[in-house]
Design a protein around this motif. Structure first.
Motif, PDB file in Angstrom:
ATOM      1  N   ASP A  60       6.556 -22.940 105.847  1.00  0.00           N
ATOM      2  CA  ASP A  60       6.268 -23.644 107.088  1.00  0.00           C
ATOM      3  C   ASP A  60       6.454 -25.152 106.897  1.00  0.00           C
ATOM      4  O   ASP A  60       5.972 -25.734 105.920  1.00  0.00           O
ATOM      5  N   ASP A  61       7.184 -25.769 107.830  1.00  0.00           N
ATOM      6  CA  ASP A  61       7.401 -27.214 107.770  1.00  0.00           C
ATOM      7  C   ASP A  61       6.381 -27.990 108.586  1.00  0.00           C
ATOM      8  O   ASP A  61       6.504 -29.213 108.732  1.00  0.00           O
ATOM      9  N   GLY A  62       5.392 -27.289 109.118  1.00  0.00           N
ATOM     10  CA  GLY A  62       4.354 -27.950 109.902  1.00  0.00           C
ATOM     11  C   GLY A  62       4.451 -27.683 111.385  1.00  0.00           C
ATOM     12  O   GLY A  62       3.489 -27.916 112.121  1.00  0.00           O
ATOM     13  N   SER A  64      12.364 -10.241 111.734  1.00  0.00           N
ATOM     14  CA  SER A  64      10.956 -10.571 111.554  1.00  0.00           C
ATOM     15  C   SER A  64      10.863 -11.784 110.643  1.00  0.00           C
ATOM     16  O   SER A  64      11.388 -11.771 109.527  1.00  0.00           O
ATOM     17  N   VAL A  65      10.208 -12.834 111.121  1.00  0.00           N
ATOM     18  CA  VAL A  65      10.083 -14.089 110.377  1.00  0.00           C
ATOM     19  C   VAL A  65       8.616 -14.315 110.043  1.00  0.00           C
ATOM     20  O   VAL A  65       7.754 -14.275 110.921  1.00  0.00           O
ATOM     21  N   LYS A  66       8.353 -14.540 108.770  1.00  0.00           N
ATOM     22  CA  LYS A  66       6.989 -14.808 108.303  1.00  0.00           C
ATOM     23  C   LYS A  66       6.936 -16.199 107.708  1.00  0.00           C
ATOM     24  O   LYS A  66       7.773 -16.562 106.873  1.00  0.00           O
ATOM     25  N   LEU A  67       5.951 -16.992 108.130  1.00  0.00           N
ATOM     26  CA  LEU A  67       5.795 -18.357 107.636  1.00  0.00           C
ATOM     27  C   LEU A  67       4.848 -18.363 106.447  1.00  0.00           C
ATOM     28  O   LEU A  67       3.766 -17.782 106.498  1.00  0.00           O
ATOM     29  N   LEU A  68       5.278 -19.026 105.375  1.00  0.00           N
ATOM     30  CA  LEU A  68       4.461 -19.158 104.179  1.00  0.00           C
ATOM     31  C   LEU A  68       3.836 -20.548 104.135  1.00  0.00           C
ATOM     32  O   LEU A  68       4.413 -21.523 104.643  1.00  0.00           O
ATOM     33  N   PRO A  69       2.644 -20.679 103.570  1.00  0.00           N
ATOM     34  CA  PRO A  69       2.023 -22.011 103.484  1.00  0.00           C
ATOM     35  C   PRO A  69       2.832 -22.946 102.613  1.00  0.00           C
ATOM     36  O   PRO A  69       3.434 -22.540 101.604  1.00  0.00           O
ATOM     37  N   ASN A  70       2.825 -24.214 103.000  1.00  0.00           N
ATOM     38  CA  ASN A  70       3.589 -25.232 102.293  1.00  0.00           C
ATOM     39  C   ASN A  70       2.780 -25.736 101.102  1.00  0.00           C
ATOM     40  O   ASN A  70       1.687 -26.274 101.277  1.00  0.00           O
TER      41      ASN A  70
END
Length: 221
Positions: A159-161, A188-194
């Motif tokens: 994730d870019d914020g 399917s798109v999953k956001l990972l913590p930055n």
């Protein structure tokens, strides 16, 4: 009266598609492929044993009962009808059924057709690589992981914020990219913590905690 004009005979192959046209789907290797290879090696080994027995029988005067195959048949024929023999027979029957199952098992489907006049097919691994390339080109990042099969594509990106806006943008970009497939996969798109955001937030929390610890409490009388 004039005679009717003779019609020209139909050209050979009339009705067939002219030029490039989609062909059959390329299928994977059949399940019986390696079983056939192993069976062939086993038969070659048995042929070598039979050749050895024939050589020793005709040129070394070895009795048939003393040959390798003769001893094997005598050993198998000496089995009594006990629990061990019945169990061995059941195992051999099950092994035969398994071989028959793999013989008639259909070849696996591992390709997806591309909408094109020519016969063009792509693999799930190529779809995953294309999804990774498209996501990196859209976001400019490198931390992208993709898994794909013939029906779905799962993308994990840092994730870019922007949160849901980033997720929607990547999903829309991949859906546009895979429109050229006959059966587009579900994206399917999953956001990972930055991790960088965590590193920045860590010192901030530490400084805030130190500031609270050094604050002098008020004394009430």
């Amino acid at each position: 009266m004039t005679a009717p004009a003779k019609t020209a005979p139909a050209a050979q192959g009339e009705g067939r598609p002219v030029g490039p046209h989609p062909g059959d789907e390329p299928l994977g290797n059949p399940a019986a492929r390696w079983l056939s290879v192993l069976t062939s090696l086993l038969l070659l080994a048995l042929s070598g044993v039979a050749a050895r027995d024939l050589w020793y029988h005709f040129y070394r005067d070895e009795p048939l009962d003393e040959s390798w195959l003769g001893r094997t048949w005598n050993f198998l024929g000496s089995f009594a009808a006990d629990a061990v023999a019945v169990t061995l027979g059941i195992i051999l029957i099950l092994l035969g059924l398994i071989l028959v199952f793999f013989t008639f098992k259909p070849r696996p489907h591992g390709y997806v057709r591309v909408n094109s006049p020519a016969s063009i097919w792509t693999r799930p691994v190529d779809i995953a690589r294309k999804a990774t390339y498209t996501t990196r080109g859209d976001l400019g990042g490198e931390q992208v992981r993709t898994k794909a099969n013939r029906k779905s594509v799962k993308v994990q990106v840092v994730d870019d914020g922007s949160g849901p806006a980033m997720q929607e943008r990547v999903t829309r970009s991949l859906n546009n990219e895979f429109r050229t497939l006959t059966t587009p996969p579900a994206v399917s798109v999953k956001l990972l913590p930055n991790p960088q955001a965590r590193q920045v937030a860590g010192p901030a929390r530490t400084a805030s905690a130190d500031a609270k610890a050094t604050t002098t409490p008020e004394v009430t009388q």
